[in-house]
Motif scaffolding. Structure first.
Motif, PDB file in Angstrom:
ATOM      1  N   LEU A  83       0.669  -1.529  -0.074  1.00  0.00           N
ATOM      2  CA  LEU A  83      -0.438   0.419  -0.095  1.00  0.00           C
ATOM      3  C   LEU A  83       1.000   1.469   0.154  1.00  0.00           C
ATOM      4  CD1 LEU A  83      -2.894   0.952   0.116  1.00  0.00           C
ATOM      5  CD2 LEU A  83      -2.566   0.847   2.382  1.00  0.00           C
ATOM      6  N   SER A  84       0.510   1.921  -0.808  1.00  0.00           N
ATOM      7  CA  SER A  84       1.693   3.356  -1.067  1.00  0.00           C
ATOM      8  C   SER A  84       0.849   4.667  -1.974  1.00  0.00           C
ATOM      9  CB  SER A  84       2.226   3.233  -1.790  1.00  0.00           C
ATOM     10  OG  SER A  84       3.753   4.106  -1.641  1.00  0.00           O
ATOM     11  N   GLY A  85       1.237   5.414  -0.556  1.00  0.00           N
ATOM     12  CA  GLY A  85      -0.131   6.533  -0.452  1.00  0.00           C
ATOM     13  C   GLY A  85       0.309   8.018  -0.886  1.00  0.00           C
ATOM     14  N   TYR A  86      -0.506   8.932  -1.826  1.00  0.00           N
ATOM     15  CA  TYR A  86       0.564  10.219  -2.181  1.00  0.00           C
ATOM     16  C   TYR A  86      -0.175  10.845  -1.981  1.00  0.00           C
ATOM     17  CZ  TYR A  86       3.992   6.898  -4.619  1.00  0.00           C
ATOM     18  OH  TYR A  86       5.027   5.134  -4.108  1.00  0.00           O
ATOM     19  N   THR A  87      -0.103  12.256  -1.769  1.00  0.00           N
ATOM     20  CA  THR A  87      -0.639  13.376  -1.844  1.00  0.00           C
ATOM     21  C   THR A  87      -0.381  14.870  -2.333  1.00  0.00           C
ATOM     22  OG1 THR A  87      -0.651  14.219  -0.175  1.00  0.00           O
ATOM     23  CG2 THR A  87      -2.434  12.693  -0.087  1.00  0.00           C
ATOM     24  N   ARG A  88      -0.834  15.857  -3.102  1.00  0.00           N
ATOM     25  CA  ARG A  88      -0.580  16.930  -3.407  1.00  0.00           C
ATOM     26  C   ARG A  88      -1.607  17.863  -3.236  1.00  0.00           C
ATOM     27  NH1 ARG A  88       0.523  17.055  -9.667  1.00  0.00           N
ATOM     28  NH2 ARG A  88      -2.302  17.265  -9.083  1.00  0.00           N
ATOM     29  N   ARG A  89      -1.603  18.822  -2.662  1.00  0.00           N
ATOM     30  CA  ARG A  89      -2.289  19.924  -2.756  1.00  0.00           C
ATOM     31  C   ARG A  89      -3.121  21.090  -3.547  1.00  0.00           C
ATOM     32  NH1 ARG A  89      -3.717  20.856   3.063  1.00  0.00           N
ATOM     33  NH2 ARG A  89      -2.258  19.698   4.870  1.00  0.00           N
ATOM     34  N   ASP A  90      -1.795  21.384  -4.089  1.00  0.00           N
ATOM     35  CA  ASP A  90      -2.163  22.351  -4.866  1.00  0.00           C
ATOM     36  C   ASP A  90      -1.512  22.469  -6.997  1.00  0.00           C
ATOM     37  OD1 ASP A  90      -3.357  24.512  -6.409  1.00  0.00           O
ATOM     38  OD2 ASP A  90      -1.643  25.735  -5.687  1.00  0.00           O
ATOM     39  N   MET A 176      -3.556  -8.091  -8.506  1.00  0.00           N
ATOM     40  CA  MET A 176      -4.347  -7.124  -8.917  1.00  0.00           C
ATOM     41  C   MET A 176      -3.662  -6.041  -8.071  1.00  0.00           C
ATOM     42  SD  MET A 176      -7.009  -6.489 -10.544  1.00  0.00           S
ATOM     43  CE  MET A 176      -8.937  -7.397 -10.627  1.00  0.00           C
ATOM     44  N   LEU A 177      -3.235  -4.941  -9.383  1.00  0.00           N
ATOM     45  CA  LEU A 177      -2.648  -3.799  -8.982  1.00  0.00           C
ATOM     46  C   LEU A 177      -4.381  -2.474  -9.063  1.00  0.00           C
ATOM     47  CD1 LEU A 177      -0.331  -1.929  -8.043  1.00  0.00           C
ATOM     48  CD2 LEU A 177       0.347  -1.626 -10.808  1.00  0.00           C
ATOM     49  N   LYS A 178      -4.354  -1.834  -7.944  1.00  0.00           N
ATOM     50  CA  LYS A 178      -5.151  -0.911  -7.984  1.00  0.00           C
ATOM     51  C   LYS A 178      -4.918   0.356  -7.594  1.00  0.00           C
ATOM     52  CE  LYS A 178      -9.717  -4.243  -6.618  1.00  0.00           C
ATOM     53  NZ  LYS A 178     -10.724  -3.829  -6.096  1.00  0.00           N
ATOM     54  N   ILE A 179      -5.210   0.825  -8.816  1.00  0.00           N
ATOM     55  CA  ILE A 179      -5.059   2.867  -8.225  1.00  0.00           C
ATOM     56  C   ILE A 179      -6.409   3.645  -8.274  1.00  0.00           C
ATOM     57  CG2 ILE A 179      -3.890   4.717  -9.493  1.00  0.00           C
ATOM     58  CD1 ILE A 179      -3.372   1.294 -10.355  1.00  0.00           C
ATOM     59  N   TRP A 180      -6.107   4.769  -7.014  1.00  0.00           N
ATOM     60  CA  TRP A 180      -7.225   4.874  -6.930  1.00  0.00           C
ATOM     61  C   TRP A 180      -6.845   6.227  -6.920  1.00  0.00           C
ATOM     62  CZ3 TRP A 180     -12.317   4.480  -3.391  1.00  0.00           C
ATOM     63  CH2 TRP A 180     -12.805   2.433  -3.912  1.00  0.00           C
ATOM     64  N   VAL A 181      -7.124   7.773  -7.535  1.00  0.00           N
ATOM     65  CA  VAL A 181      -6.784   9.172  -8.101  1.00  0.00           C
ATOM     66  C   VAL A 181      -8.211  10.049  -7.323  1.00  0.00           C
ATOM     67  CG1 VAL A 181      -5.806  10.705  -9.314  1.00  0.00           C
ATOM     68  CG2 VAL A 181      -5.321   7.972  -9.645  1.00  0.00           C
ATOM     69  N   THR A 182      -8.533  10.866  -6.626  1.00  0.00           N
ATOM     70  CA  THR A 182      -9.329  11.124  -6.526  1.00  0.00           C
ATOM     71  C   THR A 182      -8.791  13.579  -6.641  1.00  0.00           C
ATOM     72  OG1 THR A 182     -10.470  10.452  -4.931  1.00  0.00           O
ATOM     73  CG2 THR A 182     -10.554  12.653  -4.933  1.00  0.00           C
ATOM     74  N   PHE A 183      -9.563  13.876  -7.122  1.00  0.00           N
ATOM     75  CA  PHE A 183      -8.486  15.492  -7.859  1.00  0.00           C
ATOM     76  C   PHE A 183     -10.504  15.988  -8.225  1.00  0.00           C
ATOM     77  CE2 PHE A 183      -8.613  12.362 -10.986  1.00  0.00           C
ATOM     78  CZ  PHE A 183      -9.882  13.024 -12.227  1.00  0.00           C
ATOM     79  N   PRO A 184     -10.327  17.049  -7.958  1.00  0.00           N
ATOM     80  CA  PRO A 184     -11.683  18.034  -8.432  1.00  0.00           C
ATOM     81  C   PRO A 184     -11.588  18.013 -10.171  1.00  0.00           C
ATOM     82  CG  PRO A 184      -9.686  19.512  -7.404  1.00  0.00           C
ATOM     83  CD  PRO A 184      -9.127  18.156  -7.507  1.00  0.00           C
ATOM     84  N   PRO A 185     -12.611  17.875 -10.461  1.00  0.00           N
ATOM     85  CA  PRO A 185     -12.737  18.998 -11.993  1.00  0.00           C
ATOM     86  C   PRO A 185     -12.225  20.222 -12.108  1.00  0.00           C
ATOM     87  CG  PRO A 185     -14.801  18.056 -11.033  1.00  0.00           C
ATOM     88  CD  PRO A 185     -13.667  17.852 -10.042  1.00  0.00           C
ATOM     89  N   LEU A 186     -12.495  21.054 -11.185  1.00  0.00           N
ATOM     90  CA  LEU A 186     -12.502  22.253 -11.986  1.00  0.00           C
ATOM     91  C   LEU A 186     -12.696  22.942 -12.783  1.00  0.00           C
ATOM     92  CD1 LEU A 186      -8.150  22.089 -12.293  1.00  0.00           C
ATOM     93  CD2 LEU A 186     -10.069  22.857  -9.802  1.00  0.00           C
ATOM     94  N   ASP A 187     -12.608  23.291 -13.708  1.00  0.00           N
ATOM     95  CA  ASP A 187     -13.296  24.202 -14.898  1.00  0.00           C
ATOM     96  C   ASP A 187     -13.737  22.728 -15.753  1.00  0.00           C
ATOM     97  OD1 ASP A 187     -11.151  23.974 -15.547  1.00  0.00           O
ATOM     98  OD2 ASP A 187     -11.198  25.518 -16.503  1.00  0.00           O
TER      99      ASP A 187
END
Length: 210
Positions: A83-90, A176-187
């Motif tokens: 399990l490995s996670g990465y985040t970015r603010r902006d 099974m490799l699973k990738i979850w990515v969450t982000f705002p669609p912006l405009d």
């Protein structure tokens, strides 16, 4: 642990709750011709000498998520061998890589596995709309691999802000490799935002086994 990492961990805890398999995942998955491949990683071996799949320890522009030990125990109990996670603010992006033992080795088993991901997203958020569900190809470790691709649009009930959660499932031999990515669609629309983020996802995944 930062507040941002804590929020990430709380979301992941909910994902591991038991979820009923969704009977109608998507017709495309039912007709998917399973293509499996194994990523070989000469620099990353298990104790038995077997090749392992190794995520990057860090990636430019992102902060690696530090999971508490008790959460990692829970993850391993849910078939996760990595399990490995990465985040970015902006701009905001929340990225998690799961490597799971496969429930079985058939197409139907993989469909049920992905159905649990659908249930996981719906348990995390209200009013979830699945807008994308196709078979595709994802570049992992420099190799194009067959994938099951899902996309969801949902709204944060506290802020009213919309988000997209994209999920990729990549069968890799007995895992099974699973990738979850969450982000705002912006405009952008949800579909366009998902398409635009995919190259960035692949850029991170290209660092696997490096």
């Amino acid at each position: 642990m930062s507040n941002h990492s804590s929020a990430h961990t709380r979301r992941m805890k909910k994902i591991f709750k038991p979820a009923l398999a969704i009977v109608i995942l998507v017709q495309m998955l039912l007709s998917w011709n399973l293509a499996q491949a194994a990523v070989q990683c000469d620099s990353c071996k298990s104790a038995s000498g077997e090749a392992e799949i190794c995520p990057p320890a860090s990636t430019t522009g992102f902060t690696a998520v530090e999971y508490p030990p008790e959460f990692l125990v829970q993850a391993r109990a849910s078939r996760n061998t990595m399990l490995s996670g990465y985040t970015r603010r902006d701009p905001y992006l929340d990225f998690t890589i799961f490597l799971m033992d496969r429930e079985g080795d058939s197409r139907d088993d993989d469909i049920k596995d992905m159905a649990q991901s659908v249930s996981g997203v719906r348990s995390l958020h209200e009013g979830v709309l699945m807008f994308y569900s196709q078979r595709g190809t994802l570049n992992v470790g420099g190799q194009g691999m067959a994938s099951m691709d899902l996309g969801f649009l949902w709204k944060d009930k506290r802020t009213g802000e919309h988000f997209v959660t994209a999920i990729w499932g990549v069968p890799m031999g007995r895992r099974m490799l699973k990738i979850w990515v969450t982000f705002p669609p912006l405009d952008k629309g949800a579909y366009a935002a998902r398409k635009e983020i995919t190259p960035e996802v692949e850029e991170i995944l290209a660092q696997i086994c490096k």
